[in-house]
Design an enzyme around this catalytic site. Sequence first.
Site, PDB file in Angstrom:
ATOM      1  N   ARG A 176       0.730  -1.105  -0.038  1.00 20.91           N
ATOM      2  CA  ARG A 176       0.056   0.049   0.031  1.00 20.91           C
ATOM      3  C   ARG A 176       0.865   1.153   0.112  1.00 20.91           C
ATOM      4  O   ARG A 176       2.073   1.185   0.221  1.00 20.91           O
ATOM      5  CB  ARG A 176      -0.838   0.135   1.157  1.00 20.91           C
ATOM      6  CG  ARG A 176      -1.533  -1.161   1.605  1.00 20.91           C
ATOM      7  CD  ARG A 176      -2.310  -1.030   2.753  1.00 20.91           C
ATOM      8  NE  ARG A 176      -1.353  -0.720   3.905  1.00 20.91           N
ATOM      9  CZ  ARG A 176      -1.733   0.311   4.974  1.00 20.91           C
ATOM     10  NH1 ARG A 176      -2.708   1.202   4.223  1.00 20.91           N
ATOM     11  NH2 ARG A 176      -1.036   0.785   5.712  1.00 20.91           N
ATOM     12  N   ARG A 180      -2.237  10.474   3.221  1.00 20.64           N
ATOM     13  CA  ARG A 180      -3.024  11.117   4.301  1.00 20.64           C
ATOM     14  C   ARG A 180      -3.763  12.443   4.029  1.00 20.64           C
ATOM     15  O   ARG A 180      -2.883  13.345   3.771  1.00 20.64           O
ATOM     16  CB  ARG A 180      -2.385  11.235   5.899  1.00 20.64           C
ATOM     17  CG  ARG A 180      -1.972  10.107   6.283  1.00 20.64           C
ATOM     18  CD  ARG A 180      -1.194  10.166   7.704  1.00 20.64           C
ATOM     19  NE  ARG A 180      -0.545   9.042   8.144  1.00 20.64           N
ATOM     20  CZ  ARG A 180       0.348   9.078   9.142  1.00 20.64           C
ATOM     21  NH1 ARG A 180       0.609  10.145   9.729  1.00 20.64           N
ATOM     22  NH2 ARG A 180       0.838   7.899   9.572  1.00 20.64           N
ATOM     23  N   ARG A 254      19.219  -7.425   3.077  1.00 23.70           N
ATOM     24  CA  ARG A 254      19.534  -6.262   2.833  1.00 23.70           C
ATOM     25  C   ARG A 254      20.348  -5.840   4.024  1.00 23.70           C
ATOM     26  O   ARG A 254      20.066  -6.111   5.109  1.00 23.70           O
ATOM     27  CB  ARG A 254      18.694  -5.107   2.507  1.00 23.70           C
ATOM     28  CG  ARG A 254      18.092  -5.146   0.933  1.00 23.70           C
ATOM     29  CD  ARG A 254      17.318  -3.814   0.524  1.00 23.70           C
ATOM     30  NE  ARG A 254      16.174  -3.514   1.276  1.00 23.70           N
ATOM     31  CZ  ARG A 254      15.905  -2.575   2.053  1.00 23.70           C
ATOM     32  NH1 ARG A 254      16.779  -1.493   2.246  1.00 23.70           N
ATOM     33  NH2 ARG A 254      14.900  -2.369   2.714  1.00 23.70           N
ATOM     34  N   ARG A 285      19.246   8.567   4.551  1.00 18.43           N
ATOM     35  CA  ARG A 285      18.631   9.522   5.424  1.00 18.43           C
ATOM     36  C   ARG A 285      19.852   9.865   6.428  1.00 18.43           C
ATOM     37  O   ARG A 285      20.951   9.033   6.639  1.00 18.43           O
ATOM     38  CB  ARG A 285      17.566   8.787   6.182  1.00 18.43           C
ATOM     39  CG  ARG A 285      17.686   7.296   6.712  1.00 18.43           C
ATOM     40  CD  ARG A 285      16.316   6.767   7.169  1.00 18.43           C
ATOM     41  NE  ARG A 285      16.533   5.470   7.620  1.00 18.43           N
ATOM     42  CZ  ARG A 285      15.753   4.861   8.239  1.00 18.43           C
ATOM     43  NH1 ARG A 285      14.573   5.239   8.664  1.00 18.43           N
ATOM     44  NH2 ARG A 285      16.088   3.505   8.861  1.00 18.43           N
ATOM     45  N   GLU A 308      23.144   7.152   6.870  1.00 21.28           N
ATOM     46  CA  GLU A 308      22.432   5.680   6.539  1.00 21.28           C
ATOM     47  C   GLU A 308      22.512   5.385   4.980  1.00 21.28           C
ATOM     48  O   GLU A 308      21.960   5.963   4.361  1.00 21.28           O
ATOM     49  CB  GLU A 308      21.030   5.447   7.100  1.00 21.28           C
ATOM     50  CG  GLU A 308      20.584   4.192   7.079  1.00 21.28           C
ATOM     51  CD  GLU A 308      19.359   3.673   7.749  1.00 21.28           C
ATOM     52  OE1 GLU A 308      19.338   4.288   9.007  1.00 21.28           O
ATOM     53  OE2 GLU A 308      18.585   3.253   7.202  1.00 21.28           O
ATOM     54  N   TYR A 359      11.064  -9.729   8.979  1.00 20.89           N
ATOM     55  CA  TYR A 359      11.216  -8.361   9.660  1.00 20.89           C
ATOM     56  C   TYR A 359      10.316  -8.473  10.683  1.00 20.89           C
ATOM     57  O   TYR A 359       9.030  -8.330  10.844  1.00 20.89           O
ATOM     58  CB  TYR A 359      10.917  -7.208   8.722  1.00 20.89           C
ATOM     59  CG  TYR A 359      11.233  -5.884   9.417  1.00 20.89           C
ATOM     60  CD1 TYR A 359      12.312  -5.618   9.808  1.00 20.89           C
ATOM     61  CD2 TYR A 359      10.109  -5.368  10.368  1.00 20.89           C
ATOM     62  CE1 TYR A 359      12.712  -4.350  10.580  1.00 20.89           C
ATOM     63  CE2 TYR A 359      10.394  -4.093  11.081  1.00 20.89           C
ATOM     64  CZ  TYR A 359      11.613  -3.731  11.174  1.00 20.89           C
ATOM     65  OH  TYR A 359      11.818  -2.676  12.127  1.00 20.89           O
ATOM     66  N   ASP A 361       9.273  -5.772  14.208  1.00 20.13           N
ATOM     67  CA  ASP A 361       9.631  -4.702  15.039  1.00 20.13           C
ATOM     68  C   ASP A 361       9.754  -5.172  16.401  1.00 20.13           C
ATOM     69  O   ASP A 361       9.383  -6.317  16.804  1.00 20.13           O
ATOM     70  CB  ASP A 361       8.308  -3.920  15.042  1.00 20.13           C
ATOM     71  CG  ASP A 361       8.446  -2.696  14.149  1.00 20.13           C
ATOM     72  OD1 ASP A 361       9.557  -2.353  13.583  1.00 20.13           O
ATOM     73  OD2 ASP A 361       7.129  -2.479  13.597  1.00 20.13           O
TER      74      ASP A 361
HETATM   75  P1  FAD Z   1      18.315  -9.349  17.313  1.00 21.52           P
HETATM   76  O1  FAD Z   1      18.338  -8.130  17.869  1.00 21.52           O
HETATM   77  O2  FAD Z   1      18.841  -9.409  15.611  1.00 21.52           O
HETATM   78  O3  FAD Z   1      19.199 -10.272  17.966  1.00 21.52           O
HETATM   79  C1  FAD Z   1      19.829 -11.674  17.437  1.00 21.52           C
HETATM   80  C2  FAD Z   1      21.036 -12.025  18.199  1.00 21.52           C
HETATM   81  O4  FAD Z   1      21.497 -13.218  17.964  1.00 21.52           O
HETATM   82  C3  FAD Z   1      22.174 -10.700  17.820  1.00 21.52           C
HETATM   83  O5  FAD Z   1      22.641 -10.429  19.149  1.00 21.52           O
HETATM   84  C4  FAD Z   1      23.217 -11.847  17.402  1.00 21.52           C
HETATM   85  O6  FAD Z   1      24.579 -11.417  17.661  1.00 21.52           O
HETATM   86  C5  FAD Z   1      22.965 -13.043  18.354  1.00 21.52           C
HETATM   87  N1  FAD Z   1      23.377 -14.297  17.183  1.00 21.52           N
HETATM   88  C6  FAD Z   1      23.291 -14.411  15.914  1.00 21.52           C
HETATM   89  N2  FAD Z   1      23.729 -15.483  15.612  1.00 21.52           N
HETATM   90  C7  FAD Z   1      24.625 -16.185  16.632  1.00 21.52           C
HETATM   91  C8  FAD Z   1      25.415 -17.321  16.674  1.00 21.52           C
HETATM   92  N3  FAD Z   1      25.546 -17.908  15.872  1.00 21.52           N
HETATM   93  N4  FAD Z   1      26.035 -17.485  18.166  1.00 21.52           N
HETATM   94  C9  FAD Z   1      25.555 -16.676  18.945  1.00 21.52           C
HETATM   95  N5  FAD Z   1      24.762 -15.620  18.977  1.00 21.52           N
HETATM   96  C10 FAD Z   1      24.244 -15.143  17.622  1.00 21.52           C
HETATM   97  N6  FAD Z   1      11.959  -2.241  15.628  1.00 21.52           N
HETATM   98  C11 FAD Z   1      11.074  -1.573  16.334  1.00 21.52           C
HETATM   99  O7  FAD Z   1      10.120  -1.852  16.705  1.00 21.52           O
HETATM  100  N7  FAD Z   1      11.243  -0.080  15.842  1.00 21.52           N
HETATM  101  C12 FAD Z   1      12.156   0.340  14.980  1.00 21.52           C
HETATM  102  O8  FAD Z   1      12.527   1.457  14.896  1.00 21.52           O
HETATM  103  C13 FAD Z   1      13.258  -0.602  14.591  1.00 21.52           C
HETATM  104  N8  FAD Z   1      14.264  -0.220  13.753  1.00 21.52           N
HETATM  105  C14 FAD Z   1      14.957  -1.183  13.272  1.00 21.52           C
HETATM  106  C15 FAD Z   1      16.045  -0.745  12.170  1.00 21.52           C
HETATM  107  C16 FAD Z   1      16.969  -1.640  11.903  1.00 21.52           C
HETATM  108  C17 FAD Z   1      18.057  -1.331  10.947  1.00 21.52           C
HETATM  109  C18 FAD Z   1      16.757  -2.982  12.111  1.00 21.52           C
HETATM  110  C19 FAD Z   1      17.699  -4.212  11.355  1.00 21.52           C
HETATM  111  C20 FAD Z   1      15.783  -3.407  12.939  1.00 21.52           C
HETATM  112  C21 FAD Z   1      14.766  -2.546  13.406  1.00 21.52           C
HETATM  113  N9  FAD Z   1      13.869  -2.809  14.528  1.00 21.52           N
HETATM  114  C22 FAD Z   1      12.904  -2.026  14.702  1.00 21.52           C
HETATM  115  C23 FAD Z   1      13.680  -4.430  14.752  1.00 21.52           C
HETATM  116  C24 FAD Z   1      14.416  -4.951  15.971  1.00 21.52           C
HETATM  117  O9  FAD Z   1      15.629  -4.732  15.675  1.00 21.52           O
HETATM  118  C25 FAD Z   1      14.002  -6.296  16.086  1.00 21.52           C
HETATM  119  O10 FAD Z   1      12.625  -6.306  16.474  1.00 21.52           O
HETATM  120  C26 FAD Z   1      14.969  -6.924  17.105  1.00 21.52           C
HETATM  121  O11 FAD Z   1      16.127  -6.891  16.796  1.00 21.52           O
HETATM  122  C27 FAD Z   1      14.514  -8.176  17.068  1.00 21.52           C
HETATM  123  O12 FAD Z   1      15.191  -9.068  18.038  1.00 21.52           O
HETATM  124  P2  FAD Z   1      15.718 -10.376  17.894  1.00 21.52           P
HETATM  125  O13 FAD Z   1      15.970 -10.880  19.244  1.00 21.52           O
HETATM  126  O14 FAD Z   1      14.761 -11.459  17.288  1.00 21.52           O
HETATM  127  O15 FAD Z   1      16.833 -10.070  16.932  1.00 21.52           O
END
Ligand code: FAD
Length: 388
Positions: A176, A180, A254, A285, A308, A359, A361
């Site tokens: 979408r 607004r 990406r 940005r 970025e 993805y 949040d």
């Molecule tokens: P992650 O935070 O990625 O944690 C995974 C962890 O696993 C990492 O610490 C990594 O080191 C570890 N790991 C991986 N492989 C191994 C291994 N083999 N051995 C040991 N450890 C390992 N969310 C929002 O709500 N608002 C936002 O504005 C927002 N902005 C974002 C911007 C970006 C650029 C990105 C990429 C994400 C954004 N997010 C945002 C999403 C947010 O980062 C995620 O929701 C969150 O990180 C998810 O948590 P997770 O635990 O699934 O993964």
Amino acid sequence: QASPDLVVVGSGFFGLTVAERVATQLDKRVLVIDRRSHIGGNAYSEPEPETGIEVHVYGAHLFHTSNERVWQYVNQFTEFTNYQHRVFSIYQDKTYSLPINLATICQYFGKSFSPEQARALVAEQSGEIDTAEAANLEEKAISLIGRPLYEAFIRGYTKKQWQTDPTDLPAAVIARLPVRYTFDNRYFNDTYEGLPKDGYTAWLTRMADHPNIEVRLDTDYFDVRDELPSDVPTVFTGPIDKYFGYEAGELGWRTLDFETEVLPVGDFQGTSVMNYADEDVPFTRIHEFRHFHPERDYPTDKTVVVREYSRFAQTGDEPYYPINTAEDRAKLERYRELAAKEAAEKRVLFGGRLGTYKYLDMHMAIGSALTMYENRIRPFFAEGGSLD
Ligand code: FAD
Ligand code: NA
């Protein structure tokens, strides 16, 4: 040291939520392993050393949710400020309000429009292409908002995000493109929004702060898994394709590159995020981190900006956004089958952003971890049986 009841791979929001629940609600011992030198996954932040300004190291993180259960849960660990996110965009040396709203339309066309007049204008301009017939991203965007607004706010930005001409991107990349017809330019419309008062790292650290939780940093799971008790249940939040030795191929991501600079001015851009829509500006940005916390006592003669850049991830890059091509989805299907088998045979559950190739949040990662805890982990410890 007693052996853990549960191993959690990854100390991001998904892994820490699972660890916190199991430690505090079930009184079980949890070993959290992370390959990085800090906890928190991509939400980790730290003060920039020269200015003390909190920088979100893996890209700006805005917390927002409409999920009551998640909101109750996160408030145990942190208070939130009343920050409301807003984004602006520079195109051809003029500054506009985003997401595309009545102000954007008035600014772009250089005159006042009533909501009804703006609607009529966009309807006319988007009439050029029928959305159902759109063959690529460009045509889809034009079919939704018309060519002028597409060319100003979508074309260059999207091209930089994907390093691909929008005519070569699938129409499905955008579902979408809401316009607004009011002056409301709040970026999120969730019930709750704010930033953690004393920062993300303080929040994440409090989640892990329990005698039943041991966090082992600088430790790659694949280097130590043979040393862990083989029957210990495991929650894996690292990359699912890597877990299975890329047996069905590598999933596409990406990545982003960040260029941080301390500038000798009190305020560089007057707001936290400025998009750069022009194609010939190489970055997408600029974040100016002081503006995320106007309530804090930051230096008035220095500021931190982060430019970025976006590109396709190569092996070894941080995976940030799933690309999700048809090929990726076919590989993911195969990995899901392998994951189901691994859960049944080896008590390994896959979760989070990397573990599910989705993805998420922060509020979604937390919500999904709470659900995994409730539906699978708690019953497993309370009633025995299998984890899958
Ligand atoms: P992650 O935070 O990625 O944690 C995974 C962890 O696993 C990492 O610490 C990594 O080191 C570890 N790991 C991986 N492989 C191994 C291994 N083999 N051995 C040991 N450890 C390992 N969310 C929002 O709500 N608002 C936002 O504005 C927002 N902005 C974002 C911007 C970006 C650029 C990105 C990429 C994400 C954004 N997010 C945002 C999403 C947010 O980062 C995620 O929701 C969150 O990180 C998810 O948590 P997770 O635990 O699934 O993964
Ligand atoms: Na149309």
